[in-house]
Structure formats: C-alpha cells, structure tokens
Design an enzyme around this catalytic site. Structure first.
Site, PDB file in Angstrom:
ATOM      1  N   THR A 176       0.858  -1.065   0.245  1.00  0.00           N
ATOM      2  CA  THR A 176      -0.097  -0.011   0.057  1.00  0.00           C
ATOM      3  C   THR A 176       0.789   1.153  -0.016  1.00  0.00           C
ATOM      4  OG1 THR A 176      -1.891  -1.286   1.098  1.00  0.00           O
ATOM      5  CG2 THR A 176      -2.004   1.345   0.941  1.00  0.00           C
ATOM      6  N   ILE A 192      -0.408  12.407   1.026  1.00  0.00           N
ATOM      7  CA  ILE A 192      -0.529  13.633   1.555  1.00  0.00           C
ATOM      8  C   ILE A 192      -0.052  13.515   3.135  1.00  0.00           C
ATOM      9  CG2 ILE A 192      -2.634  15.323   2.584  1.00  0.00           C
ATOM     10  CD1 ILE A 192      -2.411  15.132  -0.562  1.00  0.00           C
ATOM     11  N   HIS A 204      -0.887  14.447   6.372  1.00  0.00           N
ATOM     12  CA  HIS A 204      -2.007  14.946   6.899  1.00  0.00           C
ATOM     13  C   HIS A 204      -1.581  15.489   8.347  1.00  0.00           C
ATOM     14  CE1 HIS A 204      -4.873  13.049   4.208  1.00  0.00           C
ATOM     15  NE2 HIS A 204      -4.255  11.871   4.462  1.00  0.00           N
ATOM     16  N   VAL A 226       6.649 -14.620   5.237  1.00  0.00           N
ATOM     17  CA  VAL A 226       6.684 -15.406   6.500  1.00  0.00           C
ATOM     18  C   VAL A 226       5.464 -16.249   6.126  1.00  0.00           C
ATOM     19  CG1 VAL A 226       6.100 -15.427   8.938  1.00  0.00           C
ATOM     20  CG2 VAL A 226       7.641 -13.726   7.968  1.00  0.00           C
ATOM     21  N   LYS A 263     -12.229   9.837   3.227  1.00  0.00           N
ATOM     22  CA  LYS A 263     -11.796  11.470   3.127  1.00  0.00           C
ATOM     23  C   LYS A 263     -12.281  12.048   1.752  1.00  0.00           C
ATOM     24  CE  LYS A 263      -7.513  11.043   5.524  1.00  0.00           C
ATOM     25  NZ  LYS A 263      -8.094  11.980   6.870  1.00  0.00           N
ATOM     26  N   ARG A 286      -6.470  -0.050   0.673  1.00  0.00           N
ATOM     27  CA  ARG A 286      -6.297   0.672   2.288  1.00  0.00           C
ATOM     28  C   ARG A 286      -6.569  -0.731   2.870  1.00  0.00           C
ATOM     29  NH1 ARG A 286      -9.881   3.673  -0.572  1.00  0.00           N
ATOM     30  NH2 ARG A 286      -9.664   5.869  -0.610  1.00  0.00           N
ATOM     31  N   CYS A 296      11.922   5.390 -23.297  1.00  0.00           N
ATOM     32  CA  CYS A 296      13.265   5.180 -22.486  1.00  0.00           C
ATOM     33  C   CYS A 296      13.253   3.590 -21.824  1.00  0.00           C
ATOM     34  CB  CYS A 296      13.709   6.192 -21.643  1.00  0.00           C
ATOM     35  SG  CYS A 296      12.101   5.982 -20.081  1.00  0.00           S
TER      36      CYS A 296
HETATM   37  C1  LIG Z   1      -5.759   5.210  -2.142  1.00  0.00           C
HETATM   38  C2  LIG Z   1      -5.178   5.497  -0.855  1.00  0.00           C
HETATM   39  C3  LIG Z   1      -4.620   6.563  -0.570  1.00  0.00           C
HETATM   40  C4  LIG Z   1      -3.968   6.951   0.893  1.00  0.00           C
HETATM   41  N1  LIG Z   1      -3.622   8.282   1.058  1.00  0.00           N
HETATM   42  C5  LIG Z   1      -2.797   8.448   2.209  1.00  0.00           C
HETATM   43  C6  LIG Z   1      -2.309   9.857   2.452  1.00  0.00           C
HETATM   44  O1  LIG Z   1      -2.702  10.502   1.459  1.00  0.00           O
HETATM   45  N2  LIG Z   1      -1.669   9.958   3.542  1.00  0.00           N
HETATM   46  C7  LIG Z   1      -1.302   8.995   4.460  1.00  0.00           C
HETATM   47  O2  LIG Z   1      -0.644   9.251   5.193  1.00  0.00           O
HETATM   48  N3  LIG Z   1      -1.479   7.642   4.086  1.00  0.00           N
HETATM   49  C8  LIG Z   1      -2.506   7.276   3.114  1.00  0.00           C
HETATM   50  N4  LIG Z   1      -2.914   6.133   2.688  1.00  0.00           N
HETATM   51  C9  LIG Z   1      -2.447   5.107   3.609  1.00  0.00           C
HETATM   52  C10 LIG Z   1      -0.998   4.325   3.610  1.00  0.00           C
HETATM   53  O3  LIG Z   1      -0.650   4.534   2.079  1.00  0.00           O
HETATM   54  C11 LIG Z   1      -1.096   3.487   4.386  1.00  0.00           C
HETATM   55  O4  LIG Z   1      -1.612   3.468   5.546  1.00  0.00           O
HETATM   56  C12 LIG Z   1       0.542   2.826   4.486  1.00  0.00           C
HETATM   57  O5  LIG Z   1       1.099   2.694   3.283  1.00  0.00           O
HETATM   58  C13 LIG Z   1       0.317   1.451   5.311  1.00  0.00           C
HETATM   59  O6  LIG Z   1       1.811   1.027   5.549  1.00  0.00           O
HETATM   60  P1  LIG Z   1       1.866  -0.362   5.954  1.00  0.00           P
HETATM   61  O7  LIG Z   1       3.630  -0.244   5.972  1.00  0.00           O
HETATM   62  O8  LIG Z   1       1.128  -0.605   7.071  1.00  0.00           O
HETATM   63  O9  LIG Z   1       1.433  -1.384   4.684  1.00  0.00           O
HETATM   64  P2  LIG Z   1       2.301  -1.831   3.270  1.00  0.00           P
HETATM   65  O10 LIG Z   1       2.898  -0.701   2.574  1.00  0.00           O
HETATM   66  O11 LIG Z   1       1.138  -2.695   2.504  1.00  0.00           O
HETATM   67  O12 LIG Z   1       3.353  -2.766   3.762  1.00  0.00           O
HETATM   68  C14 LIG Z   1       3.034  -4.134   4.262  1.00  0.00           C
HETATM   69  C15 LIG Z   1       4.322  -5.006   3.765  1.00  0.00           C
HETATM   70  O13 LIG Z   1       4.159  -6.122   4.500  1.00  0.00           O
HETATM   71  C16 LIG Z   1       4.748  -7.267   3.521  1.00  0.00           C
HETATM   72  N5  LIG Z   1       4.153  -8.605   3.881  1.00  0.00           N
HETATM   73  C17 LIG Z   1       2.968  -8.829   3.839  1.00  0.00           C
HETATM   74  N6  LIG Z   1       2.723 -10.072   4.112  1.00  0.00           N
HETATM   75  C18 LIG Z   1       3.973 -10.562   4.452  1.00  0.00           C
HETATM   76  C19 LIG Z   1       4.337 -11.603   4.691  1.00  0.00           C
HETATM   77  N7  LIG Z   1       3.617 -12.812   5.098  1.00  0.00           N
HETATM   78  N8  LIG Z   1       5.903 -11.906   4.919  1.00  0.00           N
HETATM   79  C20 LIG Z   1       6.579 -10.801   5.079  1.00  0.00           C
HETATM   80  N9  LIG Z   1       6.050  -9.844   4.530  1.00  0.00           N
HETATM   81  C21 LIG Z   1       4.760  -9.443   4.121  1.00  0.00           C
HETATM   82  C22 LIG Z   1       4.091  -6.681   2.206  1.00  0.00           C
HETATM   83  O14 LIG Z   1       4.988  -7.211   0.915  1.00  0.00           O
HETATM   84  C23 LIG Z   1       4.186  -5.144   2.422  1.00  0.00           C
HETATM   85  O15 LIG Z   1       5.467  -4.594   1.538  1.00  0.00           O
HETATM   86  C24 LIG Z   1      -3.422   5.914   1.428  1.00  0.00           C
HETATM   87  C25 LIG Z   1      -3.800   4.505   1.009  1.00  0.00           C
HETATM   88  C26 LIG Z   1      -4.710   4.247  -0.013  1.00  0.00           C
HETATM   89  C27 LIG Z   1      -4.749   2.684  -0.239  1.00  0.00           C
END
Ligand SMILES: Cc1cc2nc3c(=O)[nH]c(=O)nc-3n(C[C@H](O)[C@H](O)[C@H](O)COP(=O)(O)OP(=O)(O)OC[C@H]3O[C@@H](n4cnc5c(N)ncnc54)[C@H](O)[C@@H]3O)c2cc1C
Length: 497
Positions: A53, A60, A62, A185, A263, A324, A455
């Site tokens: 994600t 943004i 926030h 994992v 939002k 999300r 490219c």
């Molecule tokens: C459309 C959209 C708009 C958004 N806009 C904003 C914004 O404007 N501002 C903001 O602050 N946030 C925003 N967010 C939210 C934000 O992007 C997320 O809250 C954030 O990226 C979550 O990060 P994370 O590290 O929890 O998850 P992820 O980035 O999904 O990371 C989880 C990781 O775990 C790994 N994983 C999963 N299972 C396993 C496993 N079994 N073994 C090893 N690795 C594993 C995956 O490969 C992945 O790399 C938005 C989200 C979306 C979808």
C-alpha cells in the site's frame, strides 16, 4: 550520506526483534529500533521494500484535523505529522507544505464546516480558517462552479511516498538492521524459551520479539500468532495522474467534506509536479486486485469535472490503484501481547504514511514496556536521500555536480529528466534498486508522460548492466511485483484449518 556501516548478515542468528513487512510502517519501526543496541531484522515478502500500500497512496502529509477525537489514529497522525515534518527535510524527503482547502459544494456540506472546525479543535489543531467563496476563487481560479465556501488547513502537505519508506529503511540498515527481502513469512513456531521462529521459503529466522506490520496481510500474520481480533477488508482507491502541464491549474490540496467511509475524492499536486485525482473508496475481497476499473475511472472523471473542470481536459499520464488495509474497526489495530513478546500493527488504513514515525515511537515504547531493554547506540547515523522532488534541484540542473561526474548530465529518461548518474547511484545505494519498479520509485525513471515508451529499453539495459542481471530476469521480476500477494498457497491452507 555517511559511511556505510556493514550490516550483520548472519541470518541464522537469533534476533532481538523481527519486523514483518517493510512498508512505510515497518520501515519506520525498524528505523526507530536501530537507535538501540539491538539485533533487528526487517523482512518483506517482496523483492523490494515499499511495494505494498505504501507505493500507491495519495501522498498527503495529513495533520489529522479530521481524525476521530480520542482515537489512537488521531493521536498518532498528529504526532507523525510533527515528526515527519522535521525528519523529512533532514533526510532529503521531498515535502511541500501547500496547505489544503476543504471545499463545501452544497448547503449540507456548508453546514458541516463548523463541526469540522470543532473536530479539529478537539484534536488540538487550531489553525483552520474559514474562506469565503470570493476568496476561494481568488486562491483557486480554476475551481469549478459553484463552491460556497471552504476551510483552509495551512499545514497539510504533499510528500514523496517512495523516498519516505526508503529513507527509514536505509537509515535502519546503515545502523545495523538486517533487511531480508523476498522473504514471505509463511509459518510461525514458538519454541519453549519463547523464541519465535519465522519460517520463510529459504530461511527460518529466530527472534525474541516480533512486530507484525504486514499491511493487508496483518490479519493473516496475527492469526499465525493465535489471534483473531480483526479482518482486513481491502478498500480499493483508484487514482488518475495528470501530466505536468496540468500543474498550474491547482495551488492547494483540494479536499472534500469527509464521510464516515473515506476522506472523499481530492485533487492534489504531487511532489513530482503532476496532479492527481482520487481516490475512490470501494470495499473488495481480493487483496491482490491492483488493477483500475472502467467504473472507477468514470466516477473520478465525473468528480474531477465538478472540482476542477479544466483538469479533465488535460493529458493523463497514468492510473493506479491502492488498497487500504481497512478493518471492521474504525481505529488502528495496534495490540501489544507482552507475555507473547508480539505486537500487531494492523488496520493502518488511510493515514499510515503521515503517522508512520509516531506509530514507530508508540510500538517501540510498547516493546520497552514488554521488557525489551533499550540501550541507545552511541552513534545513530543520519541519512540523506537523493532528491527526486520537483521543488528541489535535480542532478541534471546542477552544473557543479555534472562537472564532477558527467553522468549527471546524461539523461536516460527524458520525460522525468533522470540521468545515468542517478540510476547508477540507485543501484549502488545501501538498499540497491534491483528491480525496474524499485528503480522507478528511487529515481522517477519511466514515471513520466511516455510511461517508458521511449526509454524503457535504455533504462532496463542500464539497470541490467549495473546489477549484473539479465533483462529477462528484470522483466520477470517486474511482472511478479505487480501481483502483491506475498503469501502463496501455504498460508491459505493454514488459514482454513
Ligand atoms: C488510495 C490510498 C490513499 C492513501 N492516501 C494516504 C495519504 O494521503 N496519506 C497517508 O498518510 N496515508 C495514505 N494512505 C494510507 C497509507 O498508504 C497506508 O496507511 C500505509 O502505506 C500502510 O503502510 P504499511 O507499511 O502498514 O503497509 P504496506 O505498505 O502494505 O506494507 C506491508 C508490507 O508487508 C509485506 N508483507 C505482507 N505479508 C507478508 C508476509 N507474510 N511476510 C513478509 N512480508 C509481508 C508486504 O509485502 C508489504 O510490503 C492511503 C492509502 C490508500 C490505499
């Protein structure tokens, strides 16, 4: 960038803490842990970090003005905004504090504005300002008709979603954290002495404490630890990226009056000089549904036409989708299990980029409360990332840099003005670009108007030469990256038991 401290590569050794998931949240946690004399592991299923994600959001920074007062999310977004606003410039993360305008388009939305001001105040954010329709059209002359009024939120900003997790993980690695990529994992065993063994296809990693930051799969990992307190129901957000020629049309982040589900659709400049429109909000069941839909794009087009009519006449560079990690609960699902030496960081739905550093602080404090000894290192090394934002100087614009190394004057990706020097730097970085997508996120190569039409061959060949991989391998890895299911069949079998 400071000298690279050799990371510990002994994968068989027992780690003090293992963090599952190298998205922006897991990377921030690993960075925070790296301040202490600990052996830490950051692992991810994908071939690169930040491919979940974290690579597909609206980017943004926030303030949390609209978060639910009293919630953990409100607390951590507020604190995260503060921390990232300070760390970003130090680390070279592109951030532009453009300010946002939350626009009321009808009488019902107009009547909601006072409650939004009140909500912000309850979150400790007092800088909202009422903007009349006249002033609003002065600030945003291209805004559609007929907006009734707006609220200005001066501290909302835009941030680079790619450099942020990379900066966290790089600083973690520079300070001794082991990064294990391509390491899904698939099973967890806990031995008699309480050590957790994380089984991946290639290696079994042993750790005293485990942090689950697996994003869309946090519920699955939580299940492997014996808990079942939430289910991730992906909420799909589709977005449209408009060409840089659209950038003069908008000066602020244009927000909608939020609903309980989302939002709302926004229009925002990006730090790369584009304009984005989105996201939609649609509950789906497939955690790998990364493709755009005709209905989603049509809905965005209709919204965009109302918000900024001239925008939808502009060229589209790309469309993308982010999922999300929504759950049945409205707040973050961060749970500490001290006796088990396990922390679940789930349900980091739509604000995780902004809150990431505060989530990391919160989690590390919780680990300390659970008995993890935190002895600070003497030399927590800083990090300085290559600038890929439009507001700062890029290598092709810096004559003094080109004089020291002509590769910074040799443009390989013309739409985004990415030079050979930057591509070679990305390959030689502490966390090297090993995939085409990884190179995109580190340099902007292939992100531009032509989307690699002109490219791609040159960029891929250069990446292949520099990494010693074949072009075929790179193309295969890039395809694999498009399918973000890290778990494979084995976990599905375990789930059904
Ligand atoms: C459309 C959209 C708009 C958004 N806009 C904003 C914004 O404007 N501002 C903001 O602050 N946030 C925003 N967010 C939210 C934000 O992007 C997320 O809250 C954030 O990226 C979550 O990060 P994370 O590290 O929890 O998850 P992820 O980035 O999904 O990371 C989880 C990781 O775990 C790994 N994983 C999963 N299972 C396993 C496993 N079994 N073994 C090893 N690795 C594993 C995956 O490969 C992945 O790399 C938005 C989200 C979306 C979808």
């Amino acid at each position: 960038m400071p000298a690279h401290r050799e990371p510990v590569h002994d994968r068989d050794a027992r780690f003090d803490v293992a963090v599952i998931g190298a998205g922006v949240v897991g990377a921030a946690i690993a960075r925070e842990l790296a301040r202490y004399r600990l052996r830490c592991l950051l692992l991810d299923a994908a071939a690169d970090l930040g491919t979940g994600t974290s690579k597909a959001n609206t980017a943004i920074l926030h303030t949390g003005f609209d978060a639910k007062p009293g919630s953990l999310e409100a607390q951590l977004v507020n604190r995260g905004h503060h921390l990232l606003s300070h760390f970003g410039p130090e680390a070279g993360i592109p951030i532009e504090r453009l300010g946002a305008l939350l626009v009321a388009w009808d009488a019902e939305q107009l009547s909601a504005l006072p409650s939004i001001v009140d909500n912000a105040a309850r979150n400790g954010y007092m800088r909202l300002r009422h903007v009349s329709a006249d002033e609003l059209y002065g600030l945003e002359p291209h805004l559609g008709r007929v907006a009734l009024a707006a609220l200005e939120i001066p501290d909302e900003g835009i941030i680079c979603p790619f450099t942020t997790p990379l900066a966290f993980a790089t600083q973690a690695v520079l300070n001794g954290v082991v990064l294990a990529l391509s390491s899904p994992v698939q099973a967890v065993r806990s031995s008699a002495d309480g050590t957790h063994v994380l089984q991946t296809p290639g290696t079994a990693f042993a750790a005293r404490y485990v942090v689950n930051a697996a994003g869309l799969y946090a519920d699955v990992i939580d299940h492997l630890f014996g808990h079942q307190t939430f289910t991730v129901v992906p909420r799909r957000g589709e977005l449209i990226v408009f060409d840089k020629l659209a950038r003069p049309l908008v000066r602020h982040i244009l927000l909608q009056v939020p609903t309980t589900v989302s939002k709302g659709v926004l229009v925002s400049p990006t730090v790369f000089g584009n304009v984005i429109l989105g996201p939609t909000a649609e509950e789906i069941t497939d955690k790998t549904a990364g493709g755009s839909t005709a209905a989603g794009i049509a809905a965005l087009h209709a919204r965009g036409e109302r918000i900024l009519p001239a925008l939808v006449e502009e060229e589209v560079s790309a469309v993308y989708v982010g999922l999300r990690a929504a759950t049945e609960h409205s707040d973050y699902q961060i749970a500490f299990y001290p006796a088990q030496r396990y922390v679940c960081v789930g349900g980091i739905r739509s604000t995780g980029l902004s809150a990431s550093m505060a989530i990391a602080e919160h989690v590390v404090q919780g680990l300390a409360d659970a008995g993890l000894a935190l002895e600070p290192t003497d030399d927590f090394r800083t990090v300085r990332m290559a600038n890929i934002g439009e507001a700062g100087a890029r290598p092709y614009q810096r004559a003094e840099l080109i004089a020291t190394n002509p590769d910074y004057g040799r443009i390989v990706c013309h739409c985004e003005r990415v030079t050979r020097g930057e591509i070679l730097d990305a390959v030689g970085a502490p966390i090297p670009a090993r995939t085409i997508d990884g190179l995109r996120r580190r340099t902007r190569a292939l992100f531009g108007r032509c989307q690699g039409f002109f490219c791609a061959a040159a960029v891929t060949t250069l990446l292949a030469e520099a990494t010693g991989q074949s072009v075929g391998t790179l193309l295969a890895l890039d395809d694999a990256d498009q399918v973000p299911s890290p778990l494979g069949e084995s976990v599905k079998v375990m789930e059904s038991k």
